[in-house]
Write a protein that holds these residues in place. Structure first.
Motif, PDB file in Angstrom:
ATOM      1  N   ALA A  57       0.944  -1.233  -0.024  1.00 12.19           N
ATOM      2  CA  ALA A  57      -0.017  -0.047  -0.086  1.00 12.19           C
ATOM      3  C   ALA A  57       0.667   1.142   0.074  1.00 12.19           C
ATOM      4  N   PRO A  58       1.733   1.388   0.846  1.00 13.56           N
ATOM      5  CA  PRO A  58       2.689   2.692   0.960  1.00 13.56           C
ATOM      6  C   PRO A  58       3.291   2.935  -0.542  1.00 13.56           C
ATOM      7  N   THR A  59       3.618   1.938  -1.298  1.00  9.66           N
ATOM      8  CA  THR A  59       4.260   2.113  -2.626  1.00  9.66           C
ATOM      9  C   THR A  59       3.104   2.418  -3.584  1.00  9.66           C
ATOM     10  N   ALA A  60       1.921   1.718  -3.426  1.00 10.60           N
ATOM     11  CA  ALA A  60       0.855   2.052  -4.583  1.00 10.60           C
ATOM     12  C   ALA A  60       0.270   3.417  -4.330  1.00 10.60           C
ATOM     13  N   LEU A  61       0.585   3.925  -3.079  1.00  4.71           N
ATOM     14  CA  LEU A  61      -0.278   5.123  -2.608  1.00  4.71           C
ATOM     15  C   LEU A  61       0.796   6.351  -2.880  1.00  4.71           C
ATOM     16  N   ALA A  62       1.995   6.069  -3.087  1.00  6.04           N
ATOM     17  CA  ALA A  62       2.961   7.211  -3.348  1.00  6.04           C
ATOM     18  C   ALA A  62       2.830   7.816  -4.701  1.00  6.04           C
ATOM     19  N   GLY A  63       2.361   7.348  -5.666  1.00  5.55           N
ATOM     20  CA  GLY A  63       1.899   8.004  -6.838  1.00  5.55           C
ATOM     21  C   GLY A  63       2.643   7.213  -8.000  1.00  5.55           C
ATOM     22  N   ASP A  64       2.975   7.952  -9.058  1.00  9.87           N
ATOM     23  CA  ASP A  64       3.681   7.129 -10.294  1.00  9.87           C
ATOM     24  C   ASP A  64       4.806   6.274  -9.719  1.00  9.87           C
ATOM     25  N   TRP A  65       5.197   5.522 -10.911  1.00 13.55           N
ATOM     26  CA  TRP A  65       6.059   4.578 -10.620  1.00 13.55           C
ATOM     27  C   TRP A  65       7.360   5.118 -10.008  1.00 13.55           C
ATOM     28  N   ASP A  66       7.866   6.411 -10.668  1.00 15.32           N
ATOM     29  CA  ASP A  66       9.250   7.091 -10.195  1.00 15.32           C
ATOM     30  C   ASP A  66       8.883   7.399  -8.791  1.00 15.32           C
ATOM     31  N   GLU A  67       7.946   8.074  -8.359  1.00 16.83           N
ATOM     32  CA  GLU A  67       7.557   8.615  -7.116  1.00 16.83           C
ATOM     33  C   GLU A  67       7.526   7.485  -6.207  1.00 16.83           C
TER      34      GLU A  67
END
Length: 206
Positions: A57-67
């Motif tokens: 979830a933290p990765t998915a919610l962080a934004g686009d792939w680079d973010e």
């Protein structure tokens, strides 16, 4: 001459065989056990999926792939901070933090190697992608050395600090040069597809 008559015996009432109560109860118990086992498996699967969702979830919610990858970089450096704050007496804490670092880097590497680096090659950055993959080989080497280094050794933090210097260079090249270049070459639709693919790969090891 007298004739003898024989009477045929009349058939008696039919009897029906019934299963012993114990057999009935055994069948019922088996069914109940199978049902409970199936429910347990279902709950276990649901719990595993829930845990994976929570980890990713933290990765998915962080934004686009680079973010998202930049957010994972920051989280990884916090693990380095925590390890560097330990002393030789904190052997258990070092073991726990090292396990967390291994998992974080393994998931991160899978995401990049299976989605972002191939996209870099497609965008004409094959040499850069190969260099980043090579860096991941050294990451595995550092993790191997830390795994085999006694937790109370003076060398433990020396390896950690060298590891950090190298991985920060790798992160900086990605965040400041290669990722912005790749994102700029991709359409909005392609960036969205890359983000989705990256999260899908991360979910596998979450």
């Amino acid at each position: 001459m007298a004739t003898q008559t024989t009477e045929r015996a009349k058939p008696g009432p039919k009897t029906t065989r019934t299963r012993p109560d114990s057999a009935k109860s055994d069948g019922g118990s088996t069914g109940a056990l199978l049902g409970a086992a199936a429910a347990g498996v279902a709950l276990g699967v649901a719990a595993m999926i829930g845990r994976k969702v929570a980890v990713q979830a933290p990765t998915a919610l962080a934004g686009d792939w680079d973010e998202a990858l930049a957010a994972e970089h920051a989280a990884t450096l916090k693990l380095f901070d925590a390890i560097e704050a330990t002393t030789r007496e904190n052997t258990t804490r070092r073991a726990i933090l090292l396990a967390q670092l291994k998992h974080a880097l393994s998931k991160h590497a899978l995401q990049e190697e299976n989605t972002v680096y191939p996209a870099l090659r497609d965008a004409g950055e094959a040499e850069a992608a190969d260099g980043l993959n090579k860096d991941h080989g050294y990451v595995k080497q550092y993790l191997y050395e830390l795994t085999n280094c006694p937790r109370d050794s003076e060398r433990f933090l020396d390896i950690v600090r060298k590891f950090r210097v190298d991985i920060e260079k790798h992160m900086s090249e990605e965040e400041n040069t290669l990722f912005p270049s790749l994102k700029g070459k991709l359409s909005d639709e392609a960036n969205k597809a890359l983000t989705k693919a990256m999260n899908k790969e991360g979910f596998k090891l979450a």
